[in-house]
Design a protein around this motif. Structure first.
Motif, mmCIF file in Angstrom:
data_model
loop_
_atom_site.group_PDB
_atom_site.id
_atom_site.type_symbol
_atom_site.label_atom_id
_atom_site.label_comp_id
_atom_site.label_asym_id
_atom_site.label_seq_id
_atom_site.Cartn_x
_atom_site.Cartn_y
_atom_site.Cartn_z
ATOM 1 N N LYS A 116 0.831 -1.201 0.000
ATOM 2 C CA LYS A 116 0.000 0.000 0.000
ATOM 3 C C LYS A 116 0.870 1.258 0.000
ATOM 4 O O LYS A 116 0.570 2.252 -0.682
ATOM 5 N N GLN A 148 -9.331 -10.127 -5.164
ATOM 6 C CA GLN A 148 -10.399 -9.180 -4.863
ATOM 7 C C GLN A 148 -10.108 -8.415 -3.576
ATOM 8 O O GLN A 148 -10.253 -7.178 -3.523
ATOM 9 N N ASN A 149 -9.676 -9.118 -2.549
ATOM 10 C CA ASN A 149 -9.441 -8.472 -1.257
ATOM 11 C C ASN A 149 -8.209 -7.577 -1.279
ATOM 12 O O ASN A 149 -8.232 -6.464 -0.739
ATOM 13 N N LYS A 159 -8.947 -4.380 -3.301
ATOM 14 C CA LYS A 159 -9.799 -3.466 -2.532
ATOM 15 C C LYS A 159 -8.968 -2.690 -1.516
ATOM 16 O O LYS A 159 -9.137 -1.478 -1.344
ATOM 17 N N TYR A 160 -8.061 -3.384 -0.835
ATOM 18 C CA TYR A 160 -7.217 -2.722 0.161
ATOM 19 C C TYR A 160 -6.302 -1.685 -0.490
ATOM 20 O O TYR A 160 -6.200 -0.540 -0.035
ATOM 21 N N SER A 207 -10.560 0.953 -0.552
ATOM 22 C CA SER A 207 -11.964 0.673 -0.243
ATOM 23 C C SER A 207 -12.138 -0.391 0.840
ATOM 24 O O SER A 207 -13.281 -0.751 1.174
ATOM 25 N N GLN A 208 -11.040 -0.909 1.379
ATOM 26 C CA GLN A 208 -11.115 -1.912 2.441
ATOM 27 C C GLN A 208 -9.905 -1.744 3.349
ATOM 28 O O GLN A 208 -8.804 -1.451 2.870
ATOM 29 N N ASP A 209 -10.095 -1.922 4.669
ATOM 30 C CA ASP A 209 -8.983 -1.704 5.593
ATOM 31 C C ASP A 209 -8.082 -2.933 5.694
ATOM 32 O O ASP A 209 -8.430 -4.029 5.230
ATOM 33 N N ASP A 254 -7.015 -4.764 8.358
ATOM 34 C CA ASP A 254 -7.453 -5.871 9.206
ATOM 35 C C ASP A 254 -8.478 -6.750 8.498
ATOM 36 O O ASP A 254 -8.406 -7.985 8.560
ATOM 37 N N THR A 255 -9.438 -6.123 7.842
ATOM 38 C CA THR A 255 -10.457 -6.884 7.103
ATOM 39 C C THR A 255 -9.818 -7.690 5.986
ATOM 40 O O THR A 255 -10.156 -8.863 5.761
ATOM 41 N N THR A 256 -8.879 -7.077 5.292
ATOM 42 C CA THR A 256 -8.193 -7.749 4.184
ATOM 43 C C THR A 256 -7.394 -8.947 4.680
ATOM 44 O O THR A 256 -7.481 -10.051 4.118
ATOM 45 N N ALA A 297 -9.664 -11.830 5.735
ATOM 46 C CA ALA A 297 -10.258 -12.523 4.585
ATOM 47 C C ALA A 297 -9.244 -13.452 3.924
ATOM 48 O O ALA A 297 -9.579 -14.573 3.521
#
Length: 421
Positions: free
Chosen positions: A242, A395-396, A399-400, A404-406, A408-410, A413
């Protein structure tokens, strides 16, 4: 992801047909001689067992030359090349259709590295641990990433046919001697690389610092595999990715970059650093605004994702001993030397990296950074349903990286998807 295996030369893939060995006719007795008067019978040469090798077409002479050399070395077996399509998806479906039906039409299979886990889990291919032991071969003698790609449930299923790997290209005419030495040693981090990219971006007529593959496709998995050190540092590696995405040293549209955009940027002199596959070296030589004399190669910090192709044995082969002999020949010194010198392929047999003829045939192999990269390859995730896993990860991660996705969520998943495999 199927990687084109023409690593140093810009070949267009075409179908080639392999020549098959023929048998001399058995001698016949004279019809006029009685049993008591007959001369001692001439031993009838045993008919060779045919070993069917299902492999994709090769626009170079390498595969046919390797098969011919195997046949010349044999008294018991004759290998025949079943020339498959160069469409990776179509070849996979053709093999699965045959193997799922329990067919013994093919004895040895050429497999894309990401198929090995699927084929092993389905029971299509034979473990080769006992064959390796009897032949006094060890996993450490072969390309590490290739072997890891075909290891499942503590069993080894494959040998390398020809590996491919992710590497870092850099402009040695721009980067300082001190930084170049650090890169070629492999003793650096992605944070170090991003910092260098920010320092050198714009120098020597370049427009950007660092380019790599970050679009929503399989190349994203290869790069994430490298940033995370084979998923061992998931959050740290994704955070570094990132950071690179958001850095002023990478293009604003880096999330759309595939191998094509990466190669085009580097060979036209627009970027200082590029993560890509070995074929880019040939592209520099044939199409580049810059010259290979301006370029050096380094291993990636966490190892380069392995690509390329593997050799496996059909579980239903009626000729497993012969299949092993062919696999062993192609994957060890004699076969790998032919593949490298006749086709420009990378050796999967580590000792070939010290062979004078191999080194002379492929100038890239002599570069210290490239040799280190070959020794530190890493496999992508091994899965019985790799396509499904890859899609979830893509996909995950995308998104990160796009915001569009944080994190921890990434990470959660990805960890869950890995556990389900």
């Amino acid at each position: 992801m199927k990687k084109f295996f023409a690593v140093l030369l810009s070949f267009t893939m075409v179908l080639t047909m392999a020549a098959c060995g023929t048998q001399a006719p058995a001698p016949q007795e004279s019809a006029s001689a009685s049993p008591s008067e007959s001369a001692p019978a001439t031993p009838v040469p045993a008919e060779r067992t045919v070993i069917k090798f299902a492999a994709q077409g090769d626009s170079t002479p390498a595969t046919k030359t390797a098969i011919d050399a195997f046949n010349a070395s044999q008294e018991k077996y004759t290998a025949e090349w079943v020339d498959m399509t160069n469409d990776s998806g179509a070849m996979r479906e053709q093999l699965i259709t045959s193997l799922k039906a329990g067919s013994s039409d093919y004895d040895v299979l050429s497999l894309d590295v990401v198929w090995a886990g699927e084929f092993a889990a389905a029971g299509y291919i034979e473990p080769i641990d006992s064959y390796m032991k009897d032949s006094k071969l060890s996993v450490s003698q072969f390309n590490a990433g290739s072997m890891a790609s075909g290891s499942k449930s503590a069993k080894q299923y494959v040998l390398p046919f020809f590996p491919d790997l992710g590497i870092l290209y850099f402009r040695k005419d721009i980067v300082s001697a001190e930084d170049a030495a650090k890169l070629e040693s492999g003793n650096y981090t992605y944070d170090d690389l991003i910092a260098m990219a920010e320092t050198y971006a714009g120098q020597g007529g370049t427009k950007t610092g660092f380019v790599y593959q970050s679009s929503l496709y399989e190349g994203l998995i290869c790069n994430a595999n490298e940033f995370t050190g084979n998923w061992r540092d998931l959050k740290g590696g994704l955070a570094a990715m990132k950071k690179a995405t958001d850095s002023k040293a990478t293009p604003e549209n880096i999330l759309n970059y595939t191998e094509g955009e990466t190669a085009n940027s580097f060979i036209k002199g627009d970027s200082v650093f590029a993560r890509n596959w070995p074929y880019q070296w040939g592209a520099i030589k044939s199409e580049g605004t810059i010259k290979t004399e301006q370029v050096s190669i380094a291993p990636l910090p966490g190892g380069g994702s392995v690509g390329g192709w593997l050799l496996a044995m059909n579980k239903n082969s009626a000729n497993k001993e012969g299949a092993w002999e062919l696999m062993k020949f192609i994957a060890t010194m004699d076969g790998q030397k032919i593949m490298s010198t006749k086709g420009g392929y990378l050796p999967g047999w580590n000792a070939a990296l010290e062979d004078a003829e191999v080194l002379a045939s492929n100038e890239m192999l002599s570069l210290p950074g490239f040799q280190k990269a070959l020794a530190t390859t890493i496999a992508r995730p091994i899965s019985a349903e790799y396509a499904k896993l890859s899609d979830t990860l893509q996909q995950n991660i995308h998104k990160y990286l796009s915001g569009s996705q944080d994190l921890d969520t990434t990470a959660a998943a990805i960890e869950q998807a890995m556990k389900e495999q």
